[in-house]
Design an enzyme around this catalytic site. Sequence first.
Site, PDB file in Angstrom:
ATOM      1  N   CYS A 141     -14.224 -28.007 -47.181  1.00  0.00           N
ATOM      2  CA  CYS A 141     -15.555 -27.802 -47.288  1.00  0.00           C
ATOM      3  C   CYS A 141     -16.170 -26.601 -47.975  1.00  0.00           C
ATOM      4  O   CYS A 141     -16.996 -26.664 -48.809  1.00  0.00           O
ATOM      5  CB  CYS A 141     -16.038 -27.569 -45.833  1.00  0.00           C
ATOM      6  SG  CYS A 141     -15.473 -25.963 -44.774  1.00  0.00           S
ATOM      7  N   HIS A 220     -20.606 -22.060 -42.942  1.00  0.00           N
ATOM      8  CA  HIS A 220     -20.295 -20.849 -43.664  1.00  0.00           C
ATOM      9  C   HIS A 220     -21.313 -20.368 -44.600  1.00  0.00           C
ATOM     10  O   HIS A 220     -22.188 -21.137 -45.019  1.00  0.00           O
ATOM     11  CB  HIS A 220     -18.975 -21.325 -44.458  1.00  0.00           C
ATOM     12  CG  HIS A 220     -17.853 -21.969 -43.816  1.00  0.00           C
ATOM     13  ND1 HIS A 220     -17.023 -21.497 -42.986  1.00  0.00           N
ATOM     14  CD2 HIS A 220     -17.570 -23.050 -43.834  1.00  0.00           C
ATOM     15  CE1 HIS A 220     -16.109 -22.269 -42.324  1.00  0.00           C
ATOM     16  NE2 HIS A 220     -16.227 -23.396 -42.879  1.00  0.00           N
TER      17      HIS A 220
END
Lengths: 337, 337, 337, 337
Positions: A141, A220
């Site tokens: 990711c 994130h």
Amino acid sequence: MKNIGINGYGTIGKRVADAVSCQDDMKIVGVTKRSPDFEAMTAVEKGYDLYISAPERESQFEEAGIKVTGTADELFEKLDVVVDCTPGGIGAKNKTDIYEKIGLKAIFEGGEDHDAIGCSFNAESNYEENLGKDYTRVVSCNTTGLCRTLKPIYDLAGIKKVRAVMVRRGADPGEVKKGPINGIVPSTEVPSHHGPDVQTIIKDINVISMAELVPTTLMHMHNVMVELENNISTDDVLDAFENAYRVIKIKKSLGIDSTAAIMEYAKELDRSRGNMYEIPVWEESVNVQDGELYYMQAVHQESDVVPENVDAIRALLELEEDYEKSILKTNKAMGII
Amino acid sequence: MKNIGINGYGTIGKRVADAVSCQDDMKIVGVTKRSPDFEAMTAVEKGYDLYISAPERESQFEEAGIKVTGTADELFEKLDVVVDCTPGGIGAKNKTDIYEKIGLKAIFEGGEDHDAIGCSFNAESNYEENLGKDYTRVVSCNTTGLCRTLKPIYDLAGIKKVRAVMVRRGADPGEVKKGPINGIVPSTEVPSHHGPDVQTIIKDINVISMAELVPTTLMHMHNVMVELENNISTDDVLDAFENAYRVIKIKKSLGIDSTAAIMEYAKELDRSRGNMYEIPVWEESVNVQDGELYYMQAVHQESDVVPENVDAIRALLELEEDYEKSILKTNKAMGII
Amino acid sequence: MKNIGINGYGTIGKRVADAVSCQDDMKIVGVTKRSPDFEAMTAVEKGYDLYISAPERESQFEEAGIKVTGTADELFEKLDVVVDCTPGGIGAKNKTDIYEKIGLKAIFEGGEDHDAIGCSFNAESNYEENLGKDYTRVVSCNTTGLCRTLKPIYDLAGIKKVRAVMVRRGADPGEVKKGPINGIVPSTEVPSHHGPDVQTIIKDINVISMAELVPTTLMHMHNVMVELENNISTDDVLDAFENAYRVIKIKKSLGIDSTAAIMEYAKELDRSRGNMYEIPVWEESVNVQDGELYYMQAVHQESDVVPENVDAIRALLELEEDYEKSILKTNKAMGII
Amino acid sequence: MKNIGINGYGTIGKRVADAVSCQDDMKIVGVTKRSPDFEAMTAVEKGYDLYISAPERESQFEEAGIKVTGTADELFEKLDVVVDCTPGGIGAKNKTDIYEKIGLKAIFEGGEDHDAIGCSFNAESNYEENLGKDYTRVVSCNTTGLCRTLKPIYDLAGIKKVRAVMVRRGADPGEVKKGPINGIVPSTEVPSHHGPDVQTIIKDINVISMAELVPTTLMHMHNVMVELENNISTDDVLDAFENAYRVIKIKKSLGIDSTAAIMEYAKELDRSRGNMYEIPVWEESVNVQDGELYYMQAVHQESDVVPENVDAIRALLELEEDYEKSILKTNKAMGII
């Protein structure tokens, strides 16, 4: 209509299953699970045939009232491609122990090492390289997030050096056993492994990264600093992001002031499971100053790689030669902006 | 097809708008907003006509590129019922300052005091009492949660006394300014106000409650202890919950081990915005011992009251005389289990 | 001057070491550690002789520059009592495998089962029962907290039934691997084990408890509801808490509005490591209504049992016959209010 | 023995009071408070004379049983220097409205703007510049942290450009009203104000910073990337940090793996209130590669500026001409490593 299976119907696997299901050139033949939990139960309720990877547990599934169609091995026989979403490190073992032996093409996720798989994938950056391959790895990711925004800048202005600080979520939203509850946990190996991982996709880019874990589950966050080869303006960058695939500009001025607000925004868009497949970049944060570009972006660790998996299937099966056609096809089917 | 408006398109308001939209006897005519943020933007994108409650801010909406249809006052003229989802305390003011003056029926939320509105609503418990009323208040998420599970027990076995400890979420998922980040914040007023609030619905029930805030955003959690009038078994209770409206039994043994896992489960059910309209009760926690019933339940503060608002509209407009018919109609349209 | 050793210099062990060190009738001869970490390093810097429980790791301690005095077995030979603060379950093994064989008296912590040790300890409640015993178990932080405030109420008014909901911290402040980060994790076994554990100390008290984990590291919180045998007033209870040992009344009106504020208050008191040895009860929360007492208290899981360990040493070695004299002696040396 | 007062006995003020109290050339004459809370109460218990800044509230202090010695104005008359630790922005007002009028030297904190005060202070970097000044500002915890480690590198090798990403704590440990609970909140103004603030101390250093808030209360974390003028090795940097004032090297290999573990380590050092006055740098993170230095450090926002305030007092009063002598004197008295 190609036959696709998901090995490991968990956080990523279940999302890839749904993404494949809404394409018109591939379909889900079955998914695998090890444990008879609510994900297994809802998989069957959604209509996916469930195959179990630990056949000795069949009775456990029965007791839980979850219908089992067969074993993982039985599923693999029916497939054109398996998408292996098992926990990191298991995929590489499955490759040598299972897929290579039965000659099954496979896609792995970012938890596997590039070297173990031999090829890595990001739709916008190196689709062609993956055409017809037997195995590839959709990068993590975080790496996907960096590729999505760095590739257009790289193409536009050239890049001398990237410095990226990744402030990572401690656990996924449904995980309650992992911390930290209160504290910041640095990856003291500096530079971190994230930079080199970008180079498995964009070969000659120099990315130095630092990373830490923080007590959040949502997304994130990347702080990106890019030393440019050629001079461009902040507006040039905003235009490049406007035209980039799977990148969206978000505005703090519209109340999208945090990763929490991004997740709220994704809910407003009526995305399946609240997914945010695109990489959101805060428009206000984009700034070119003295030949260096700065910006802040967030990464939905649960879903940004999901459309990449669909494109990777097309590349391996050569369903589509042109990366843009695949991306547009995937995006349209999934409602990506 | 009755004309409904939402005054205050926020956490609750936007969910009620969507819930009304999927009914066949009512429709959303418009929603109001004060600030030109991403919720306003997506409201318009979803097709809701947007009216602004602070007309002097029209230019701000224009600058943000958000289409405004008119002012809140213009909206109110078109409505059969307004659902007032403004922040706590404002609704009561709106009642006297606006709705009473123009003769508009209105539904308020749990942030308002019972006395200011004059009537309170829970579909399962006191629908009939609300038939034809001009104003009612859908009780708070916590009170709704208690009514949902206590009413069937009350009907089944009688209740001497309820003791409930409510462990409350500190902020909603999208709110980043409110804490606590690390700590537990007690409501030192004991018993807390939650118990008496149940009595606005189930008149002669004795509920004593204690409450505290904890650092989570997902759901509240209720620890419920019920001294019973008549003896029943644990199985009797499980059956009662099985048959109750908008209550679901969940199992830790299927991996639903926390409020985080419940939210993950709701995502699997493909609910709009990850909503959990039902009150989930942990099956393993239900236990009758020495004439007292114990159980643990969770409350999705953002959505459990949403179907109640739909039923409240029907009650006020006398669209349906029978509470069960209204509940079933609402549930079916919303996909409630 | 009795010779005391700590087996397991961790969260509890290091605090007990410091508490023993400030008494005048006992001293620390040595402490044990398994791993050469910062706790081992500072133990030596503070002047504690360090013994290692895994002798094969001696070279690791050497490399880290941490001085080792000997092995755990060598330490045990020098002791009158060992305080075993190893992780839950290991203490019981040490009892049969080591301490019984060499005839060493030992104190265990709340992670061990009562049955495995044969005796449990709380200074205020059952000191005499422990006089001269070879082995006892200082009950857990939560059980200690309940005993501290229930014993005086029990003595004052008699108790029919206690209902307690324990909202527990997910991890200790220094632990970053444990969650939950965002979510509430119920103990679905209802009643939980905490109630029966109180009965190992106060034999004929009926305590029913429910428990859950929340994302905080600082303190547990107890919601306590006590059905009284005899009628007393709220003021009677406040007086009882005033006179109880190791219980303090705190006021929200003075800004102590949360467990976070209690920890801040403990820092103001200049307690070693910010410890709060007493059980703080929110004065505003104490309320007697219809024959039932309600109150809210917090428990500093890292330190409330520490003075109990000192008293337990005195009981086992019969250094003091009278529990109040021991408590007062311990308190004075540790600066407990 | 110089007479020092603290205006604003809060998070920073109370720590400066204690730090001043352990010096032999200055003493605390009194501290001010606005509200009668537990900090006011313990201030008096510790022996500080308490003066109130809102005289009309005297009766509130009386009711709370907290002894008041006089008003803030009465305190100011007795002082050689006031340390103004009021909330950001109030200090600048106090300067013009009070201190300038009565001719009182004052030290302000990092919440004030450099321009409003006219001078900024960091003991290691620009002590001499502050000698005899009437007013100065001890720079913020973050700026102090950057100065502490950048100055020695700057002196050793020269600095072309610094890039720093500051991952900031959302609230202090005792604050429960501020978030975020779950989410990351970026400062979308990029570069952030932190970089220019370093230049108020080290004039010709080029620092670019990005910043965000995360859900933790313990410490900030800095990811620092320094392009060097001259080539040095990783060992040279480690030596420079070894010799720097108020910088300590910490090791993940000793279990100091997070900001939470640093706070635990500070408790082991028996620091007042668990303070960590030094800037801890993870030894494993320090790395020079291709002419660029990378490292990770943490900042204890509650205490790193405290010794700086003591040195600033000495500079303003010219108690000591040489910065190193002042630093060593302060450090020794406070037990700084």
